[in-house]
Design a protein around this motif. Structure first.
Motif, PDB file in Angstrom:
ATOM      1  N   MET A  93       0.866  -1.165   0.000  1.00 31.84           N
ATOM      2  CA  MET A  93       0.000   0.000   0.000  1.00 31.84           C
ATOM      3  C   MET A  93       0.909   1.223   0.000  1.00 31.84           C
ATOM      4  O   MET A  93       1.819   1.302   0.829  1.00 31.84           O
ATOM      5  N   TYR A  94       0.650   2.132  -0.911  1.00 32.43           N
ATOM      6  CA  TYR A  94       1.470   3.330  -1.030  1.00 32.43           C
ATOM      7  C   TYR A  94       0.689   4.536  -0.499  1.00 32.43           C
ATOM      8  O   TYR A  94      -0.485   4.737  -0.841  1.00 32.43           O
ATOM      9  N   TYR A  95       1.377   5.324   0.307  1.00 34.86           N
ATOM     10  CA  TYR A  95       0.780   6.498   0.926  1.00 34.86           C
ATOM     11  C   TYR A  95       1.593   7.737   0.590  1.00 34.86           C
ATOM     12  O   TYR A  95       2.825   7.663   0.532  1.00 34.86           O
ATOM     13  N   CYS A  96       0.910   8.847   0.401  1.00 34.97           N
ATOM     14  CA  CYS A  96       1.654  10.088   0.354  1.00 34.97           C
ATOM     15  C   CYS A  96       1.452  10.823   1.671  1.00 34.97           C
ATOM     16  O   CYS A  96       0.461  10.610   2.380  1.00 34.97           O
ATOM     17  N   ALA A  97       2.407  11.664   1.983  1.00 32.81           N
ATOM     18  CA  ALA A  97       2.395  12.393   3.242  1.00 32.81           C
ATOM     19  C   ALA A  97       2.970  13.779   3.009  1.00 32.81           C
ATOM     20  O   ALA A  97       3.767  13.988   2.094  1.00 32.81           O
ATOM     21  N   ALA A  98       2.549  14.717   3.845  1.00 26.82           N
ATOM     22  CA  ALA A  98       3.000  16.096   3.680  1.00 26.82           C
ATOM     23  C   ALA A  98       3.363  16.710   5.018  1.00 26.82           C
ATOM     24  O   ALA A  98       2.784  16.372   6.058  1.00 26.82           O
ATOM     25  N   HIS A  99       4.321  17.604   4.943  1.00 22.95           N
ATOM     26  CA  HIS A  99       4.735  18.374   6.120  1.00 22.95           C
ATOM     27  C   HIS A  99       4.940  19.821   5.667  1.00 22.95           C
ATOM     28  O   HIS A  99       5.623  20.062   4.681  1.00 22.95           O
ATOM     29  N   PHE A 100       4.320  20.744   6.373  1.00 20.74           N
ATOM     30  CA  PHE A 100       4.501  22.149   6.040  1.00 20.74           C
ATOM     31  C   PHE A 100       5.807  22.612   6.643  1.00 20.74           C
ATOM     32  O   PHE A 100       5.923  22.796   7.858  1.00 20.74           O
ATOM     33  N   GLY A 101       6.771  22.798   5.801  1.00 21.81           N
ATOM     34  CA  GLY A 101       8.090  23.183   6.252  1.00 21.81           C
ATOM     35  C   GLY A 101       9.100  22.435   5.407  1.00 21.81           C
ATOM     36  O   GLY A 101       8.759  21.650   4.549  1.00 21.81           O
ATOM     37  N   GLY A 102      10.330  22.677   5.614  1.00 17.50           N
ATOM     38  CA  GLY A 102      11.375  22.024   4.825  1.00 17.50           C
ATOM     39  C   GLY A 102      11.455  20.542   5.135  1.00 17.50           C
ATOM     40  O   GLY A 102      10.843  20.038   6.065  1.00 17.50           O
ATOM     41  N   CYS A 103      12.217  19.848   4.303  1.00 19.20           N
ATOM     42  CA  CYS A 103      12.382  18.413   4.474  1.00 19.20           C
ATOM     43  C   CYS A 103      13.484  18.128   5.486  1.00 19.20           C
ATOM     44  O   CYS A 103      14.658  18.428   5.244  1.00 19.20           O
ATOM     45  N   TRP A 104      13.100  17.540   6.600  1.00 14.47           N
ATOM     46  CA  TRP A 104      14.045  17.074   7.608  1.00 14.47           C
ATOM     47  C   TRP A 104      13.822  15.594   7.783  1.00 14.47           C
ATOM     48  O   TRP A 104      12.721  15.175   8.087  1.00 14.47           O
ATOM     49  N   ASN A 105      14.838  14.798   7.595  1.00 15.21           N
ATOM     50  CA  ASN A 105      14.710  13.344   7.644  1.00 15.21           C
ATOM     51  C   ASN A 105      13.525  12.908   6.786  1.00 15.21           C
ATOM     52  O   ASN A 105      12.561  12.297   7.283  1.00 15.21           O
ATOM     53  N   PRO A 106      13.532  13.206   5.499  1.00 17.27           N
ATOM     54  CA  PRO A 106      12.342  13.102   4.651  1.00 17.27           C
ATOM     55  C   PRO A 106      11.835  11.697   4.385  1.00 17.27           C
ATOM     56  O   PRO A 106      10.709  11.538   3.924  1.00 17.27           O
ATOM     57  N   LEU A 107      12.617  10.681   4.679  1.00 20.95           N
ATOM     58  CA  LEU A 107      12.152   9.311   4.459  1.00 20.95           C
ATOM     59  C   LEU A 107      11.685   8.643   5.754  1.00 20.95           C
ATOM     60  O   LEU A 107      11.443   7.432   5.777  1.00 20.95           O
ATOM     61  N   SER A 108      11.549   9.438   6.793  1.00 20.61           N
ATOM     62  CA  SER A 108      11.011   8.915   8.046  1.00 20.61           C
ATOM     63  C   SER A 108       9.543   9.279   8.176  1.00 20.61           C
ATOM     64  O   SER A 108       9.178  10.451   8.050  1.00 20.61           O
TER      65      SER A 108
END
Length: 125
Positions: A93-108
């Protein structure tokens, strides 16, 4: 609250391709981190790819480098994942995710506060 909707999953044979898309109801005006994750039955959720919508940085898991490409369409608030040379191990199952702000540890997974409902990808021989 941002809402994310994934589309594009399905079944494909080994070596085939699929394109997943993640459309957000909104993004922050600058610097969103958007990632794709996957989870197979009995396994932990793992980061596949991510990008910073405010820049050019992209991030990939070693297992998909050279096969998957993440890209964005700012006009549509969409981030896509082109998956080529698919293998049975890509089934999940593939999920997308979002964070408002820069990428920090982006694969966690812990780096994200908003998640889509997921779309299934199945790769068979």
């Amino acid at each position: 609250q941002v809402q994310l909707v994934e589309t594009g999953g399905g079944s494909v044979q080994i070596g085939g391709s699929l394109r997943l898309s993640c459309r957000a109801s909104r993004y922050a005006s600058k610097g969103n981190c958007v990632g794709w994750f996957r989870q197979a039955p009995g396994k932990e959720r793992e980061g596949v790819a991510a990008l910073d919508t405010g820049g050019i940085s992209t991030y990939y898991a070693d297992s998909v480098k050279g096969r998957f490409v993440i890209s964005q369409d700012n006009a549509e608030n969409t981030v896509s994942l082109q998956m080529n040379s698919l293998k049975p191990d890509d089934t999940a199952m593939y999920y997308c995710a979002a964070h408002f702000g820069g990428c920090w540890n982006p694969l966690s997974p812990n780096s994200y506060h908003a998640w889509g409902q997921g779309t299934q990808v199945a790769v068979s021989s």
